[in-house]
Design a protein around this motif. Sequence first.
Motif, PDB file in Angstrom:
ATOM      1  N   ALA A  11      31.972  47.706  46.836  1.00 32.33           N
ATOM      2  CA  ALA A  11      32.389  49.437  46.774  1.00 32.33           C
ATOM      3  C   ALA A  11      30.861  49.672  45.396  1.00 32.33           C
ATOM      4  O   ALA A  11      30.057  50.211  45.759  1.00 32.33           O
ATOM      5  N   PHE A  12      31.336  49.012  43.958  1.00 32.43           N
ATOM      6  CA  PHE A  12      31.143  49.009  42.816  1.00 32.43           C
ATOM      7  C   PHE A  12      29.315  48.365  43.082  1.00 32.43           C
ATOM      8  O   PHE A  12      28.702  49.557  43.040  1.00 32.43           O
ATOM      9  N   ARG A  13      29.516  47.898  44.276  1.00 28.60           N
ATOM     10  CA  ARG A  13      27.768  47.287  44.158  1.00 28.60           C
ATOM     11  C   ARG A  13      27.139  48.375  44.630  1.00 28.60           C
ATOM     12  O   ARG A  13      25.909  48.657  44.081  1.00 28.60           O
ATOM     13  N   LEU A  14      27.507  48.755  45.628  1.00 26.36           N
ATOM     14  CA  LEU A  14      26.730  49.940  46.204  1.00 26.36           C
ATOM     15  C   LEU A  14      26.853  51.076  45.764  1.00 26.36           C
ATOM     16  O   LEU A  14      25.142  51.458  45.507  1.00 26.36           O
ATOM     17  N   GLY A  15      27.722  51.373  45.121  1.00 22.38           N
ATOM     18  CA  GLY A  15      27.389  52.209  44.113  1.00 22.38           C
ATOM     19  C   GLY A  15      25.842  52.453  42.841  1.00 22.38           C
ATOM     20  O   GLY A  15      25.653  53.398  42.838  1.00 22.38           O
ATOM     21  N   ALA A  16      26.441  51.264  42.732  1.00 27.68           N
ATOM     22  CA  ALA A  16      25.341  50.843  41.656  1.00 27.68           C
ATOM     23  C   ALA A  16      24.328  51.109  42.308  1.00 27.68           C
ATOM     24  O   ALA A  16      22.763  51.350  41.937  1.00 27.68           O
ATOM     25  N   GLU A  17      23.766  50.605  43.503  1.00 28.56           N
ATOM     26  CA  GLU A  17      22.787  50.081  44.193  1.00 28.56           C
ATOM     27  C   GLU A  17      22.084  52.049  44.296  1.00 28.56           C
ATOM     28  O   GLU A  17      20.948  52.074  44.010  1.00 28.56           O
ATOM     29  N   HIS A  18      23.166  52.872  44.374  1.00 28.01           N
ATOM     30  CA  HIS A  18      22.510  54.098  44.654  1.00 28.01           C
ATOM     31  C   HIS A  18      22.784  54.745  42.859  1.00 28.01           C
ATOM     32  O   HIS A  18      22.133  56.108  43.079  1.00 28.01           O
ATOM     33  N   GLY A  19      22.064  54.352  41.987  1.00 33.47           N
ATOM     34  CA  GLY A  19      21.574  54.468  40.446  1.00 33.47           C
ATOM     35  C   GLY A  19      23.068  54.868  39.628  1.00 33.47           C
ATOM     36  O   GLY A  19      23.101  55.595  39.004  1.00 33.47           O
ATOM     37  N   TYR A  20      24.480  54.769  40.153  1.00 33.58           N
ATOM     38  CA  TYR A  20      25.318  55.388  39.055  1.00 33.58           C
ATOM     39  C   TYR A  20      25.854  54.130  38.608  1.00 33.58           C
ATOM     40  O   TYR A  20      25.818  53.071  38.356  1.00 33.58           O
ATOM     41  N   ARG A  21      26.290  54.647  37.011  1.00 34.14           N
ATOM     42  CA  ARG A  21      26.549  53.138  35.961  1.00 34.14           C
ATOM     43  C   ARG A  21      27.721  54.010  35.076  1.00 34.14           C
ATOM     44  O   ARG A  21      27.782  53.518  34.401  1.00 34.14           O
ATOM     45  N   MET A  22      28.947  54.598  36.209  1.00 32.84           N
ATOM     46  CA  MET A  22      29.671  54.543  36.171  1.00 32.84           C
ATOM     47  C   MET A  22      30.793  54.569  37.477  1.00 32.84           C
ATOM     48  O   MET A  22      30.597  55.964  37.953  1.00 32.84           O
ATOM     49  N   PHE A  23      32.373  54.048  37.278  1.00 33.66           N
ATOM     50  CA  PHE A  23      32.974  54.030  38.418  1.00 33.66           C
ATOM     51  C   PHE A  23      34.078  54.462  37.979  1.00 33.66           C
ATOM     52  O   PHE A  23      34.225  54.628  36.848  1.00 33.66           O
ATOM     53  N   GLU A  24      34.743  55.116  38.588  1.00 35.86           N
ATOM     54  CA  GLU A  24      36.485  55.082  39.526  1.00 35.86           C
ATOM     55  C   GLU A  24      37.403  54.726  39.704  1.00 35.86           C
ATOM     56  O   GLU A  24      36.714  54.137  41.029  1.00 35.86           O
ATOM     57  N   CYS A  25      37.707  53.526  39.359  1.00 38.61           N
ATOM     58  CA  CYS A  25      38.621  53.210  40.217  1.00 38.61           C
ATOM     59  C   CYS A  25      39.960  53.151  40.011  1.00 38.61           C
ATOM     60  O   CYS A  25      41.106  53.589  39.606  1.00 38.61           O
ATOM     61  N   ASP A  26      41.376  52.685  41.052  1.00 38.53           N
ATOM     62  CA  ASP A  26      42.891  52.908  41.129  1.00 38.53           C
ATOM     63  C   ASP A  26      43.278  51.390  40.849  1.00 38.53           C
ATOM     64  O   ASP A  26      42.871  50.654  41.752  1.00 38.53           O
ATOM     65  N   ALA A  27      43.816  51.176  39.344  1.00 31.42           N
ATOM     66  CA  ALA A  27      44.716  49.977  39.196  1.00 31.42           C
ATOM     67  C   ALA A  27      45.394  50.216  39.004  1.00 31.42           C
ATOM     68  O   ALA A  27      46.982  51.211  38.775  1.00 31.42           O
ATOM     69  N   LYS A  28      46.675  49.329  39.415  1.00 32.13           N
ATOM     70  CA  LYS A  28      48.145  48.360  39.540  1.00 32.13           C
ATOM     71  C   LYS A  28      48.643  47.479  40.053  1.00 32.13           C
ATOM     72  O   LYS A  28      47.764  46.719  39.278  1.00 32.13           O
ATOM     73  N   LEU A  29      50.196  47.333  39.907  1.00 31.94           N
ATOM     74  CA  LEU A  29      50.612  45.579  39.255  1.00 31.94           C
ATOM     75  C   LEU A  29      50.846  45.184  40.265  1.00 31.94           C
ATOM     76  O   LEU A  29      51.838  45.453  41.569  1.00 31.94           O
ATOM     77  N   SER A  30      50.473  43.883  40.886  1.00 28.82           N
ATOM     78  CA  SER A  30      50.779  43.442  41.342  1.00 28.82           C
ATOM     79  C   SER A  30      52.686  42.647  41.226  1.00 28.82           C
ATOM     80  O   SER A  30      52.854  43.016  39.910  1.00 28.82           O
ATOM     81  N   ALA A  31      53.640  42.143  42.217  1.00 30.99           N
ATOM     82  CA  ALA A  31      54.602  41.485  41.679  1.00 30.99           C
ATOM     83  C   ALA A  31      54.747  40.664  40.546  1.00 30.99           C
ATOM     84  O   ALA A  31      55.885  40.828  39.709  1.00 30.99           O
ATOM     85  N   ASP A  32      53.584  39.859  40.359  1.00 28.74           N
ATOM     86  CA  ASP A  32      53.948  39.133  38.665  1.00 28.74           C
ATOM     87  C   ASP A  32      52.254  39.566  38.071  1.00 28.74           C
ATOM     88  O   ASP A  32      52.090  38.609  36.719  1.00 28.74           O
ATOM     89  N   GLY A  33      52.397  40.889  38.060  1.00 31.38           N
ATOM     90  CA  GLY A  33      52.242  41.509  36.661  1.00 31.38           C
ATOM     91  C   GLY A  33      50.727  41.287  36.656  1.00 31.38           C
ATOM     92  O   GLY A  33      49.163  41.779  35.644  1.00 31.38           O
ATOM     93  N   VAL A  34      49.892  40.911  37.818  1.00 24.45           N
ATOM     94  CA  VAL A  34      48.019  41.442  37.572  1.00 24.45           C
ATOM     95  C   VAL A  34      48.130  42.436  38.245  1.00 24.45           C
ATOM     96  O   VAL A  34      47.925  42.919  39.107  1.00 24.45           O
ATOM     97  N   PRO A  35      47.005  42.977  37.241  1.00 26.45           N
ATOM     98  CA  PRO A  35      46.538  44.812  37.525  1.00 26.45           C
ATOM     99  C   PRO A  35      45.528  44.509  38.844  1.00 26.45           C
ATOM    100  O   PRO A  35      44.363  43.002  38.518  1.00 26.45           O
ATOM    101  N   PHE A  36      45.431  45.201  39.974  1.00 29.81           N
ATOM    102  CA  PHE A  36      44.653  44.959  40.761  1.00 29.81           C
ATOM    103  C   PHE A  36      43.963  46.290  41.322  1.00 29.81           C
ATOM    104  O   PHE A  36      45.128  46.488  40.894  1.00 29.81           O
TER     105      PHE A  36
END
Length: 249
Positions: free
Chosen positions: A29-54
């Motif tokens: 999705a971020f690659r496609l947004g960049a192909e449309h000319g976007y240079r800033m992105f919003e994302c949602d981040a949470k933690l896995s059970a072992d503490g990895v942000p995804f």
Amino acid sequence: MSAGVNWPYPRWIAHRGAGKLAPENTLAAFRLGAEHGYRMFECDAKLSADGVPFLLHDATLERTSNGHGIAGEQSWAALSRLDAGAWHSRRYAGEPLASLEGLIRFCLANGHALNIEIKPTPGQEQRTGDVVARQAAQLWTASELPPPLLTSFAPDALRAARAAEPQLPRGLLLDTLPKGWLDLALELGCVAVVCNQALWDAATVARVHAAGLRALSYTVNDEWAAERLTAIGTDGIITDRVDRFSPVA
């Protein structure tokens, strides 16, 4: 803006990478947004059970992957094997969930700005704010790019982010305007208030600007709405319609 503070972010921000044109919160999705000319992105981040942000919007996996259950109760090793693309379309079948580290490295490599919404699994607000802020600060080392803007609906997540990495800018997300909302944003040391687009009027924008903050809007998908928000002086627009709005127009 009356405070005269430099605002380093683009006006147009692609929601979850490319809105609904690709599976949200995946690197595709971020690659496609960049192909449309976007240079800033919003994302949602949470933690896995072992503490990895995804990256994932929902607390559960069913809507945007072939997984099941609460995402934050599963290890990153298990989450990373899920298919996060087939639900969207055959074109993206096999696309994995993205780690926050992977997205940050993509943005740094391509010169993109980033708005990280801290989206905790319920009950994990402080831990998520702490870990996401620390990882963002550790990885975001390109001095020519503005730092990631950390936003959240959860004040406790923003407090933890501020305690961990106070130099990273923060924004308070709001779906309503409860009593004391602006005071809360100031208490949290925010640089922006990010509102449901319908909440903004000229007077409310003026209040935010007078307090030295910026006014951003989500999720803006219609031309009339974008024109209204521009006319009343808002500072940023988060959109799904990367195919409709040119970010350089």
